[in-house]
Design an enzyme around this catalytic site. Structure first.
Site, PDB file in Angstrom:
ATOM      1  N   ASP A  12      -5.176   6.233 -14.385  1.00  0.00           N
ATOM      2  CA  ASP A  12      -4.327   5.457 -13.464  1.00  0.00           C
ATOM      3  C   ASP A  12      -3.718   4.250 -14.171  1.00  0.00           C
ATOM      4  O   ASP A  12      -2.806   3.613 -13.630  1.00  0.00           O
ATOM      5  CB  ASP A  12      -5.116   5.017 -12.220  1.00  0.00           C
ATOM      6  CG  ASP A  12      -6.313   4.120 -12.523  1.00  0.00           C
ATOM      7  OD1 ASP A  12      -6.636   3.904 -13.707  1.00  0.00           O
ATOM      8  OD2 ASP A  12      -6.928   3.622 -11.551  1.00  0.00           O
ATOM      9  N   GLU A  13      -4.206   3.940 -15.392  1.00  0.00           N
ATOM     10  CA  GLU A  13      -3.684   2.757 -16.097  1.00  0.00           C
ATOM     11  C   GLU A  13      -2.224   2.923 -16.503  1.00  0.00           C
ATOM     12  O   GLU A  13      -1.550   1.944 -16.824  1.00  0.00           O
ATOM     13  CB  GLU A  13      -4.559   2.429 -17.322  1.00  0.00           C
ATOM     14  CG  GLU A  13      -5.985   2.121 -16.917  1.00  0.00           C
ATOM     15  CD  GLU A  13      -6.846   1.542 -18.023  1.00  0.00           C
ATOM     16  OE1 GLU A  13      -6.301   0.833 -18.892  1.00  0.00           O
ATOM     17  OE2 GLU A  13      -8.062   1.804 -18.014  1.00  0.00           O
TER      18      GLU A  13
ATOM     19  N   TYR B  63      -3.351   1.249 -25.192  1.00  0.00           N
ATOM     20  CA  TYR B  63      -4.030   2.456 -24.691  1.00  0.00           C
ATOM     21  C   TYR B  63      -3.204   3.099 -23.573  1.00  0.00           C
ATOM     22  O   TYR B  63      -2.870   4.291 -23.642  1.00  0.00           O
ATOM     23  CB  TYR B  63      -5.436   2.101 -24.166  1.00  0.00           C
ATOM     24  CG  TYR B  63      -6.026   3.174 -23.267  1.00  0.00           C
ATOM     25  CD1 TYR B  63      -6.354   4.428 -23.777  1.00  0.00           C
ATOM     26  CD2 TYR B  63      -6.236   2.937 -21.899  1.00  0.00           C
ATOM     27  CE1 TYR B  63      -6.888   5.423 -22.947  1.00  0.00           C
ATOM     28  CE2 TYR B  63      -6.768   3.924 -21.074  1.00  0.00           C
ATOM     29  CZ  TYR B  63      -7.089   5.162 -21.604  1.00  0.00           C
ATOM     30  OH  TYR B  63      -7.596   6.137 -20.794  1.00  0.00           O
TER      31      TYR B  63
HETATM   32  P1  NAD Z   1     -14.430   9.086 -24.643  1.00  0.00           P
HETATM   33  O1  NAD Z   1     -13.880   8.031 -25.552  1.00  0.00           O
HETATM   34  O2  NAD Z   1     -15.817   8.941 -24.134  1.00  0.00           O
HETATM   35  O3  NAD Z   1     -14.363  10.507 -25.361  1.00  0.00           O
HETATM   36  C1  NAD Z   1     -13.243  10.941 -26.083  1.00  0.00           C
HETATM   37  C2  NAD Z   1     -13.639  12.178 -26.880  1.00  0.00           C
HETATM   38  O4  NAD Z   1     -12.484  12.622 -27.606  1.00  0.00           O
HETATM   39  C3  NAD Z   1     -14.752  11.928 -27.898  1.00  0.00           C
HETATM   40  O5  NAD Z   1     -15.707  12.956 -27.843  1.00  0.00           O
HETATM   41  C4  NAD Z   1     -14.023  11.940 -29.246  1.00  0.00           C
HETATM   42  O6  NAD Z   1     -14.832  12.392 -30.317  1.00  0.00           O
HETATM   43  C5  NAD Z   1     -12.872  12.890 -28.948  1.00  0.00           C
HETATM   44  N1  NAD Z   1     -11.702  12.661 -29.817  1.00  0.00           N
HETATM   45  C6  NAD Z   1     -11.104  11.473 -30.096  1.00  0.00           C
HETATM   46  N2  NAD Z   1     -10.084  11.658 -30.954  1.00  0.00           N
HETATM   47  C7  NAD Z   1     -10.022  12.995 -31.205  1.00  0.00           C
HETATM   48  C8  NAD Z   1      -9.168  13.804 -32.000  1.00  0.00           C
HETATM   49  N3  NAD Z   1      -8.182  13.276 -32.737  1.00  0.00           N
HETATM   50  N4  NAD Z   1      -9.375  15.150 -32.016  1.00  0.00           N
HETATM   51  C9  NAD Z   1     -10.378  15.703 -31.281  1.00  0.00           C
HETATM   52  N5  NAD Z   1     -11.237  14.973 -30.535  1.00  0.00           N
HETATM   53  C10 NAD Z   1     -11.051  13.630 -30.484  1.00  0.00           C
HETATM   54  O7  NAD Z   1     -13.377   9.210 -23.456  1.00  0.00           O
HETATM   55  P2  NAD Z   1     -13.646   9.502 -21.901  1.00  0.00           P
HETATM   56  O8  NAD Z   1     -13.971   8.242 -21.216  1.00  0.00           O
HETATM   57  O9  NAD Z   1     -14.544  10.662 -21.798  1.00  0.00           O
HETATM   58  O10 NAD Z   1     -12.165   9.928 -21.448  1.00  0.00           O
HETATM   59  C11 NAD Z   1     -11.733  11.277 -21.553  1.00  0.00           C
HETATM   60  C12 NAD Z   1     -10.288  11.365 -21.089  1.00  0.00           C
HETATM   61  O11 NAD Z   1     -10.185  10.894 -19.747  1.00  0.00           O
HETATM   62  C13 NAD Z   1      -9.340  10.500 -21.922  1.00  0.00           C
HETATM   63  O12 NAD Z   1      -8.154  11.217 -22.111  1.00  0.00           O
HETATM   64  C14 NAD Z   1      -9.099   9.264 -21.052  1.00  0.00           C
HETATM   65  O13 NAD Z   1      -7.822   8.736 -21.291  1.00  0.00           O
HETATM   66  C15 NAD Z   1      -9.212   9.860 -19.663  1.00  0.00           C
HETATM   67  N6  NAD Z   1      -9.680   8.926 -18.609  1.00  0.00           N
HETATM   68  C16 NAD Z   1     -10.813   8.181 -18.786  1.00  0.00           C
HETATM   69  C17 NAD Z   1     -11.260   7.337 -17.752  1.00  0.00           C
HETATM   70  C18 NAD Z   1     -12.545   6.547 -17.887  1.00  0.00           C
HETATM   71  O14 NAD Z   1     -12.860   5.745 -16.979  1.00  0.00           O
HETATM   72  N7  NAD Z   1     -13.336   6.725 -18.917  1.00  0.00           N
HETATM   73  C19 NAD Z   1     -10.535   7.256 -16.562  1.00  0.00           C
HETATM   74  C20 NAD Z   1      -9.388   8.044 -16.424  1.00  0.00           C
HETATM   75  C21 NAD Z   1      -8.982   8.877 -17.446  1.00  0.00           C
END
Ligand code: NAD
Length: 354
Positions: A134-135, A165
């Protein structure tokens, strides 16, 4: 279905993988580079199951992506791999541009090349599900600034990202839409609010506060702590994502939120109150709260209208903030080894992104 999950070793990705393997007959190919945020220990409960396999691959590596597509021949992609921490994006935006924009572009092109080889029926049934935040919408009016009912983010809210980000995630959302419009790739996008729950890397507010509190360290509050986020328990998010990839309509966007608008200070105080009952000590945990300089460009309020998810896909969050937070704290108390292992690297819960 065979689902290729990118970022399946991260916080939300691992919840998605565990949900699919434990609750459905589908197979998962988990594709992850294993950055500091990726941890295979989050998948110990599923890694010996026959419907699960792991590929250590960077989404920027086109040759490796082609190999994975041609070997596993997935029916859908759920794309979660990303750099995800706003503070890190302020300190070093380059990795965010590379993974979130160039990586998503590379994955879209590899998916398109594979999708073009499929028979007509399989082409139609294929899904590319992009998981976003949502950001991308920027921030909403705060109760301090406006009386009466406050607006929520809907699927038609204009994009206005504030941080490196959120700008990189906004770019990736646009790429995904363009690959549908221009090439016909069957895509669907979800934008979700802040997640919390087990297996969350302790650089983010909730796990950082739980672990710092237990170690007697300061509990840092950015600015006045009045920033509002709409908190969603990660397993509720995983269920929502599976509904979207299996039942969502091509070309649609779905906003996912928890109906839990809370100020950051209230979140930290609630954690302290729960710890006071679960792990009592001589003084209340809230005495460890300290106020630090605010994050530059800090969005003041996010809140999601998720009525499309409930009306069209019959999804609602099952956890309230209170039940989800208690489960989360109990998980961190019971999983100290996981917490130690993920912090063995260079990050030691220091402040980033000032
Ligand atoms: P996270 O940082 O915990 O995990 C990201 C994962 O992606 C890790 O396992 C990392 O090793 C992998 N990764 C990073 N770069 C990579 C690359 N180049 N190739 C392959 N793998 C790679 O993130 P999260 O909190 O689990 O978020 C997952 C998704 O959900 C993201 O796209 C984020 O934008 C989205 N999101 C997160 C939130 C939140 O509150 N955490 C909310 C809304 C959306």
């Amino acid at each position: 279905m065979k689902i290729l999950v990118t970022g399946g070793a991260g916080f939300i990705g691992s919840a998605v993988v565990r949900h699919i393997i434990n609750n459905t007959n589908d197979s998962v190919i988990n594709l992850d580079k294993l950055t500091y945020a990726g941890n295979l220990e989050s998948l110990l409960s599923v890694d010996s199951k026959e419907h699960y396999c792991f590929e250590q691959v960077d989404i920027c590596n086109r040759e490796e992506l082609d190999r994975v597509f041609n070997t596993h021949k997935p029916d859908a992609v759920m794309h979660l791999a990303a750099e995800s921490h706003v503070d890190r994006s302020i300190t070093g935006p380059a990795d965010f541009i590379q993974t979130n924009i160039v990586g998503t572009y590379t994955l879209l092109e590899a998916t398109r090349a594979y999708w073009n080889t499929l028979a007509d029926d399989a082409k139609k049934a294929f899904r590319f599900h992009h998981i976003s935040t949502d950001e991308v919408y920027g921030d909403l009016p705060h109760p301090d600034e406006q009386d009466g009912p406050l607006p929520l983010f809907t699927e038609t809210t204009s994009y206005a990202p504030s941080s490196p980000y959120s700008a990189s995630k906004a770019s990736s959302d646009h790429l995904v839409r363009a690959w549908l419009r221009t090439y016909g790739l069957p895509t669907v996008v979800t934008n979700c609010s802040n997640n919390y729950g087990p297996y969350h890397f302790p650089e983010k507010l909730i796990p950082l506060v739980i672990l710092n509190a237990l170690e007697g360290k300061a509990l840092p509050i950015y600015g006045k702590g009045d920033q509002i986020r709409d908190w969603l328990y990660v397993e509720d998010h995983a269920r929502a994502l599976y509904k979207v990839v299996t039942q969502g309509t091509v070309g649609e966007t779905y906003n996912i939120g928890g109906h839990n608008e809370k100020q950051n200070l209230e979140v930290v105080q609630t954690i302290c109150n729960i710890l006071d009952t679960l792990v009592p000590k001589d003084t209340p945990y809230a005495e460890q709260i300290t106020y630090v300089t605010d994050r530059p460009g800090h969005d003041r309020r996010y809140a999601i209208d998720s009525s499309k998810m409930s009306n069209e896909l019959n999804w609602q969050p099952q956890e309230t903030f209170e039940t989800g937070l208690r489960k989360t704290i109990e998980w961190y108390l019971a999983n100290k080894t996981w917490c130690q292992h993920v912090q063995d690297g260079s990050y030691q819960r220091e402040r980033l992104g000032i």
